[in-house]
Design a protein around this motif. Structure first.
Motif, PDB file in Angstrom:
ATOM      1  N   SER A  18      25.360  81.582  -7.893  1.00  0.00           N
ATOM      2  CA  SER A  18      24.865  80.410  -8.133  1.00  0.00           C
ATOM      3  C   SER A  18      25.204  79.361  -7.267  1.00  0.00           C
ATOM      4  O   SER A  18      24.735  78.617  -7.061  1.00  0.00           O
ATOM      5  CB  SER A  18      24.564  80.109  -9.906  1.00  0.00           C
ATOM      6  N   PRO A  21      23.825  78.426  -3.244  1.00  0.00           N
ATOM      7  CA  PRO A  21      23.409  77.181  -3.031  1.00  0.00           C
ATOM      8  C   PRO A  21      23.223  75.403  -2.990  1.00  0.00           C
ATOM      9  O   PRO A  21      22.909  74.982  -3.086  1.00  0.00           O
ATOM     10  CB  PRO A  21      21.986  77.672  -3.276  1.00  0.00           C
ATOM     11  N   GLN A  22      24.305  75.398  -4.482  1.00  0.00           N
ATOM     12  CA  GLN A  22      23.987  73.495  -4.369  1.00  0.00           C
ATOM     13  C   GLN A  22      25.327  73.301  -3.665  1.00  0.00           C
ATOM     14  O   GLN A  22      24.913  71.964  -3.536  1.00  0.00           O
ATOM     15  CB  GLN A  22      24.732  73.774  -6.675  1.00  0.00           C
ATOM     16  N   LYS A  25      23.899  72.901  -0.486  1.00  0.00           N
ATOM     17  CA  LYS A  25      22.342  71.687  -0.624  1.00  0.00           C
ATOM     18  C   LYS A  25      23.244  70.086  -0.697  1.00  0.00           C
ATOM     19  O   LYS A  25      23.016  69.352   0.285  1.00  0.00           O
ATOM     20  CB  LYS A  25      21.495  71.926  -1.555  1.00  0.00           C
ATOM     21  N   SER A  34      21.184  62.921  -8.759  1.00  0.00           N
ATOM     22  CA  SER A  34      20.896  63.479 -10.062  1.00  0.00           C
ATOM     23  C   SER A  34      22.342  64.478 -10.355  1.00  0.00           C
ATOM     24  O   SER A  34      22.319  65.238 -11.573  1.00  0.00           O
ATOM     25  CB  SER A  34      19.834  64.257  -9.987  1.00  0.00           C
ATOM     26  N   SER A  36      25.750  65.487 -12.006  1.00  0.00           N
ATOM     27  CA  SER A  36      26.693  64.434 -13.187  1.00  0.00           C
ATOM     28  C   SER A  36      28.175  64.897 -13.186  1.00  0.00           C
ATOM     29  O   SER A  36      28.839  66.406 -12.793  1.00  0.00           O
ATOM     30  CB  SER A  36      26.090  65.822 -14.942  1.00  0.00           C
TER      31      SER A  36
ATOM     32  N   PHE B  19      28.089  72.195 -19.154  1.00  0.00           N
ATOM     33  CA  PHE B  19      26.345  71.761 -18.806  1.00  0.00           C
ATOM     34  C   PHE B  19      25.764  70.495 -19.643  1.00  0.00           C
ATOM     35  O   PHE B  19      24.632  70.261 -19.079  1.00  0.00           O
ATOM     36  CB  PHE B  19      25.633  73.187 -19.045  1.00  0.00           C
ATOM     37  N   GLN B  22      25.083  67.124 -17.749  1.00  0.00           N
ATOM     38  CA  GLN B  22      23.821  67.676 -16.813  1.00  0.00           C
ATOM     39  C   GLN B  22      22.411  67.635 -17.331  1.00  0.00           C
ATOM     40  O   GLN B  22      21.967  66.887 -17.066  1.00  0.00           O
ATOM     41  CB  GLN B  22      24.670  68.549 -16.113  1.00  0.00           C
ATOM     42  N   ASP B  31      15.635  62.845 -13.291  1.00  0.00           N
ATOM     43  CA  ASP B  31      16.344  63.123 -11.472  1.00  0.00           C
ATOM     44  C   ASP B  31      16.953  64.216 -11.674  1.00  0.00           C
ATOM     45  O   ASP B  31      17.174  64.180 -12.171  1.00  0.00           O
ATOM     46  CB  ASP B  31      16.747  62.093 -11.097  1.00  0.00           C
ATOM     47  N   THR B  32      16.378  65.322 -10.910  1.00  0.00           N
ATOM     48  CA  THR B  32      16.761  66.061 -10.400  1.00  0.00           C
ATOM     49  C   THR B  32      16.573  66.393  -9.238  1.00  0.00           C
ATOM     50  O   THR B  32      17.268  67.666  -8.780  1.00  0.00           O
ATOM     51  CB  THR B  32      15.881  67.671 -11.185  1.00  0.00           C
ATOM     52  N   SER B  33      16.585  66.081  -8.332  1.00  0.00           N
ATOM     53  CA  SER B  33      16.583  65.886  -6.664  1.00  0.00           C
ATOM     54  C   SER B  33      17.675  66.365  -5.923  1.00  0.00           C
ATOM     55  O   SER B  33      17.399  67.472  -4.790  1.00  0.00           O
ATOM     56  CB  SER B  33      16.082  64.042  -6.353  1.00  0.00           C
ATOM     57  N   SER B  34      18.887  66.396  -6.566  1.00  0.00           N
ATOM     58  CA  SER B  34      20.036  66.552  -5.469  1.00  0.00           C
ATOM     59  C   SER B  34      19.717  67.828  -6.449  1.00  0.00           C
ATOM     60  O   SER B  34      21.240  68.349  -6.000  1.00  0.00           O
ATOM     61  CB  SER B  34      21.418  66.180  -5.882  1.00  0.00           C
ATOM     62  N   LEU B  35      19.524  68.353  -7.680  1.00  0.00           N
ATOM     63  CA  LEU B  35      20.025  70.166  -7.734  1.00  0.00           C
ATOM     64  C   LEU B  35      19.458  71.039  -7.230  1.00  0.00           C
ATOM     65  O   LEU B  35      18.341  70.201  -6.705  1.00  0.00           O
ATOM     66  CB  LEU B  35      19.926  69.686  -9.520  1.00  0.00           C
ATOM     67  N   SER B  36      19.983  72.030  -7.102  1.00  0.00           N
ATOM     68  CA  SER B  36      19.562  72.810  -6.625  1.00  0.00           C
ATOM     69  C   SER B  36      18.637  74.489  -7.257  1.00  0.00           C
ATOM     70  O   SER B  36      19.285  74.568  -8.628  1.00  0.00           O
ATOM     71  CB  SER B  36      20.647  73.865  -5.879  1.00  0.00           C
ATOM     72  N   MET B  39      20.145  77.434  -7.368  1.00  0.00           N
ATOM     73  CA  MET B  39      21.307  77.773  -8.508  1.00  0.00           C
ATOM     74  C   MET B  39      21.356  77.625  -9.956  1.00  0.00           C
ATOM     75  O   MET B  39      21.639  79.110 -10.207  1.00  0.00           O
ATOM     76  CB  MET B  39      21.967  75.975  -8.180  1.00  0.00           C
ATOM     77  N   TYR B  40      19.887  76.945  -9.962  1.00  0.00           N
ATOM     78  CA  TYR B  40      19.949  76.698 -11.509  1.00  0.00           C
ATOM     79  C   TYR B  40      19.141  78.567 -11.968  1.00  0.00           C
ATOM     80  O   TYR B  40      19.049  78.799 -13.055  1.00  0.00           O
ATOM     81  CB  TYR B  40      18.878  75.426 -12.204  1.00  0.00           C
ATOM     82  N   ILE B  42      19.673  81.426  -9.990  1.00  0.00           N
ATOM     83  CA  ILE B  42      20.290  82.489 -10.484  1.00  0.00           C
ATOM     84  C   ILE B  42      21.429  82.365 -11.714  1.00  0.00           C
ATOM     85  O   ILE B  42      21.592  83.470 -12.390  1.00  0.00           O
ATOM     86  CB  ILE B  42      20.986  82.312  -8.727  1.00  0.00           C
ATOM     87  N   PHE B  43      21.458  80.945 -11.378  1.00  0.00           N
ATOM     88  CA  PHE B  43      22.553  81.067 -12.792  1.00  0.00           C
ATOM     89  C   PHE B  43      22.448  81.746 -13.816  1.00  0.00           C
ATOM     90  O   PHE B  43      23.009  82.116 -14.664  1.00  0.00           O
ATOM     91  CB  PHE B  43      23.226  79.586 -12.325  1.00  0.00           C
ATOM     92  N   LYS B  80      13.720  70.418 -13.420  1.00  0.00           N
ATOM     93  CA  LYS B  80      13.952  70.697 -12.634  1.00  0.00           C
ATOM     94  C   LYS B  80      12.231  71.402 -11.620  1.00  0.00           C
ATOM     95  O   LYS B  80      11.783  70.742 -10.248  1.00  0.00           O
ATOM     96  CB  LYS B  80      14.958  71.465 -12.220  1.00  0.00           C
TER      97      LYS B  80
END
Lengths: 94, 94
Positions: A18, A21-22, A25, A34, A36, B19, B22, B31-36, B39-40, B42-43, B80
């Motif tokens: 997982s 992809p992060q 990106k 965004s 942490s 987590f 985060q 703001d979740t712009s740079s979160l994949s 990733m979340y 699949i995780f 997200k």
């Protein structure tokens, strides 16, 4: 390989892969605004401890999974730290 | 509790609790712009599988750790998804 072994393998595969992809990106966009810093700091320490645990237990699956996660988490953490340092340099009042 | 048990406990504590900052950051900033998203997604699937694995093995530490991680990861993933849907609604050309 029993059903429960396959379940464990699928669980480990998902939580390990997982972070790919992060990491992709973050490398592509260079945007970590965004994300942490605390999360990736604590998480990277945790994965390092899991790797030490796996090495002690001589559990090859645990060792490989944690090495992959550690590489991906370190890429994300390092990019986040570099970005935060650059933001502070450009905006010393922050 | 032996030294290796303490190492395993510290590793699990770090990767579980990481987590939390985060999730707090996401709730506060929205703001979740740079979160994949990948990733979340699949995780969260992976943690659900670990929870099923822990339930099957009747491993209380694994069950508790994965419930906590699942709650935190779901908060991040849901925020997200909501943000991405809103961005698409406001910018239908994207």
């Amino acid at each position: 390989m029993s059903g429960i072994d396959i379940l464990g393998f699928c669980a480990a595969f998902c939580t390990t892969i997982s972070f790919l992809p992060q990491a992709i990106k973050v490398i592509r966009s260079r945007d970590t605004s965004s994300l942490s810093l605390a999360m990736y700091s604590i998480f990277t320490i945790g994965v390092s401890l899991w790797l030490a645990y796996g090495l002690y237990k001589q559990d090859l699956a645990m060792i490989i999974a944690n090495i992959i996660t550690l590489v991906l988490a370190t890429i994300i953490l390092a990019t986040k730290i570099v970005n935060d340092v650059m933001v502070k340099r450009n905006n010393p009042a922050q």
